[in-house]
Scaffold this motif. Structure first.
Motif, mmCIF file in Angstrom:
data_model
loop_
_atom_site.group_PDB
_atom_site.id
_atom_site.type_symbol
_atom_site.label_atom_id
_atom_site.label_comp_id
_atom_site.label_asym_id
_atom_site.label_seq_id
_atom_site.Cartn_x
_atom_site.Cartn_y
_atom_site.Cartn_z
ATOM 1 N N ASP A 1 0.805 -1.222 0.000
ATOM 2 C CA ASP A 1 0.000 0.000 0.000
ATOM 3 C C ASP A 1 0.844 1.280 0.000
ATOM 4 O OD1 ASP A 1 0.992 -0.434 2.515
ATOM 5 O OD2 ASP A 1 -0.855 0.058 3.583
ATOM 6 N N VAL A 2 2.167 1.151 -0.005
ATOM 7 C CA VAL A 2 3.032 2.329 0.042
ATOM 8 C C VAL A 2 3.350 2.773 -1.387
ATOM 9 C CG1 VAL A 2 5.232 3.280 0.798
ATOM 10 C CG2 VAL A 2 4.011 1.658 2.260
ATOM 11 N N THR A 3 2.703 3.849 -1.789
ATOM 12 C CA THR A 3 2.845 4.393 -3.142
ATOM 13 C C THR A 3 3.131 5.891 -3.042
ATOM 14 O OG1 THR A 3 0.484 4.918 -3.250
ATOM 15 C CG2 THR A 3 1.161 2.714 -4.028
ATOM 16 N N GLU A 4 3.363 6.523 -4.184
ATOM 17 C CA GLU A 4 3.531 7.976 -4.193
ATOM 18 C C GLU A 4 2.273 8.661 -3.666
ATOM 19 O OE1 GLU A 4 5.096 9.726 -7.797
ATOM 20 O OE2 GLU A 4 6.092 7.839 -8.334
ATOM 21 N N GLU A 5 1.114 8.133 -4.030
ATOM 22 C CA GLU A 5 -0.155 8.705 -3.563
ATOM 23 C C GLU A 5 -0.270 8.599 -2.050
ATOM 24 O OE1 GLU A 5 -4.974 8.198 -4.381
ATOM 25 O OE2 GLU A 5 -3.572 6.655 -5.059
ATOM 26 N N PHE A 6 0.149 7.453 -1.507
ATOM 27 C CA PHE A 6 0.123 7.266 -0.058
ATOM 28 C C PHE A 6 1.002 8.305 0.629
ATOM 29 C CE2 PHE A 6 2.777 5.743 3.414
ATOM 30 C CZ PHE A 6 1.831 5.547 4.411
ATOM 31 N N LEU A 7 2.227 8.495 0.126
ATOM 32 C CA LEU A 7 3.156 9.428 0.752
ATOM 33 C C LEU A 7 2.612 10.853 0.750
ATOM 34 C CD1 LEU A 7 6.610 8.146 -0.585
ATOM 35 C CD2 LEU A 7 5.612 7.806 1.687
ATOM 36 N N ALA A 8 1.877 11.198 -0.289
ATOM 37 C CA ALA A 8 1.274 12.536 -0.361
ATOM 38 C C ALA A 8 0.251 12.739 0.755
ATOM 39 C CB ALA A 8 0.632 12.741 -1.722
ATOM 40 N N LYS A 9 -0.367 11.650 1.208
ATOM 41 C CA LYS A 9 -1.383 11.724 2.259
ATOM 42 C C LYS A 9 -0.781 11.581 3.655
ATOM 43 C CE LYS A 9 -4.991 9.704 -0.686
ATOM 44 N NZ LYS A 9 -5.870 8.528 -0.892
ATOM 45 N N ALA A 10 0.515 11.307 3.719
ATOM 46 C CA ALA A 10 1.173 11.088 5.008
ATOM 47 C C ALA A 10 2.349 12.052 5.143
ATOM 48 C CB ALA A 10 1.636 9.637 5.110
ATOM 49 N N PRO A 11 2.069 13.353 5.308
ATOM 50 C CA PRO A 11 3.141 14.369 5.293
ATOM 51 C C PRO A 11 4.111 14.277 6.457
ATOM 52 C CG PRO A 11 1.065 15.343 5.986
ATOM 53 C CD PRO A 11 0.740 13.956 5.533
ATOM 54 N N ASN A 12 3.716 13.628 7.564
ATOM 55 C CA ASN A 12 4.559 13.603 8.757
ATOM 56 C C ASN A 12 5.245 12.261 9.004
ATOM 57 O OD1 ASN A 12 3.960 16.335 9.691
ATOM 58 N ND2 ASN A 12 1.879 15.557 10.010
ATOM 59 N N VAL A 13 5.064 11.317 8.114
ATOM 60 C CA VAL A 13 5.667 9.997 8.336
ATOM 61 C C VAL A 13 7.189 10.082 8.231
ATOM 62 C CG1 VAL A 13 5.590 9.151 5.930
ATOM 63 C CG2 VAL A 13 5.415 7.538 7.825
ATOM 64 N N LYS A 14 7.858 9.486 9.202
ATOM 65 C CA LYS A 14 9.321 9.506 9.262
ATOM 66 C C LYS A 14 9.937 8.123 9.109
ATOM 67 C CE LYS A 14 9.463 13.587 12.264
ATOM 68 N NZ LYS A 14 9.825 14.095 13.619
ATOM 69 N N TRP A 15 9.128 7.110 9.416
ATOM 70 C CA TRP A 15 9.653 5.735 9.352
ATOM 71 C C TRP A 15 8.543 4.812 8.884
ATOM 72 C CZ3 TRP A 15 10.061 2.352 14.343
ATOM 73 C CH2 TRP A 15 10.468 1.065 14.004
#
Length: 315
Positions: free
Chosen positions: A50-64
């Motif tokens: 489930d980790v995609t570019e779209e996912f990362l755009a929705k998770a601005p604070n994820v560090k790990w």
């Protein structure tokens, strides 16, 4: 906030919350529940798909991002690198079950289990079935990491000569000798049995071609339980049909599930299993043991994370 898209049992959830009382955990049951928390997620725990570019755009604070599987070849590494997001995986937890799978499947081929089972179904008593021994044979393992090394260790119980192939060619325990990846064509003709546990990277993609299968002995058995894209499927199919090798055992494929019309299904000298070599009732427990250790390091900002992925290499 630590958000889980990876589903784990209430027993494992309880252990995490009790071990790390200062952390806020969200164990998402549905994708919609998870998405609501992504804004606040600092740590994301996933099985990976489930980790995609779209996912990362929705998770601005994820560090790990902690992946509870070993395969991370589909991750958007450029974006992870740009944002400095840590990525870890569960490399090493598959060694026991996958090494058992390799030995079991090689034994099945050498003991002609498919024919014996088919004869049993038809009440046919045939003592003329071709039987061979793996004892004393030469085993070539492509990949000398945790899985390859455990397979080599088990092979030694059968007094096998074990050759490895790795990127560096560095000497490794349980291997009689190790070749560099650039020396692969030298190693292939020596082996009775070849097992690939190679990951999917830019360096390994379609590394095995028709010429490599042709370089193997005509009596050779080839087993792939690493990644499906390390070989050209049409080339392997051709090699089996032209009897360049004796048998292929395949657990991983470029497209999964393997399409019903694929030529692999039709060959009696190809054994297909549905990507199950890594399955084990101990899987989640082992993956979470790594996560527990890493979370303690992350929380205390002291030590090194286990299985930290290099985004430039993809492993």
């Amino acid at each position: 906030m630590i958000v889980f898209s990876a589903k784990i049992s209430s027993k494992h959830q309880k252990k995490l919350t009790e071990t790390f009382p200062n952390q806020q955990f969200v164990f998402g049951e549905q994708p919609a529940d998870i998405e609501k928390q992504l804004d606040e997620a600092e740590v994301y725990v996933t099985y990976g798909n489930d980790v995609t570019e779209e996912f990362l755009a929705k998770a601005p604070n994820v560090k790990w991002i902690a992946c509870l599987s070993a395969g991370v070849d589909g991750f958007p590494f450029e974006q992870l690198k740009e944002r400095g997001i840590l990525l870890t995986n569960a490399r090493g937890i598959h060694k026991t079950q996958m090494a058992e799978y390799a030995i079991a499947m090689l034994l099945q081929v050498y003991r002609n289990a498919k024919t014996i089972i088919e004869n049993e179904r038809h009440s046919e008593w045939d003592k003329g079935v071709r039987i061979r021994e793996i004892t004393g044979k030469t085993l070539l393992i492509l990949g000398t990491g945790a899985i390859g090394s455990e397979t080599a260790r088990l092979a030694k119980a059968f007094h096998m000569n074990v050759i490895g192939v790795s990127r560096s060619g560095k000497a490794t325990e349980h291997f009689d000798e190790v070749y560099r990846a650039t020396e692969l064509m030298r190693a292939l003709p020596q082996a009775d049995l070849i097992v690939s546990v190679l990951p999917s990277t830019a360096e390994t993609k379609q590394i095995l071609t028709y010429n490599h299968f042709k370089a193997m002995r005509e009596s050779a058995v080839f087993l792939n339980m690493g990644r499906g894209d390390v070989l050209i499927e049409d080339d392997l199919l051709r090699a089996v049909r032209e009897e360049e090798i004796d048998h292929a055992v395949l657990d991983v494929f470029e497209e999964e599930p393997l399409p019903k019309e694929h030529g692999f299904w039709k060959e009696k000298n190809i054994t297909i299993t549905p990507h199950l070599s890594g399955l084990s009732p101990e899987y989640v427990k082992r993956a979470l043991e790594i996560f527990h250790k890493n979370l303690a390091v992350y929380e205390n900002k002291n030590g090194e994370l286990i299985n930290k992925i290099n985004p430039d290499r993809g492993y």
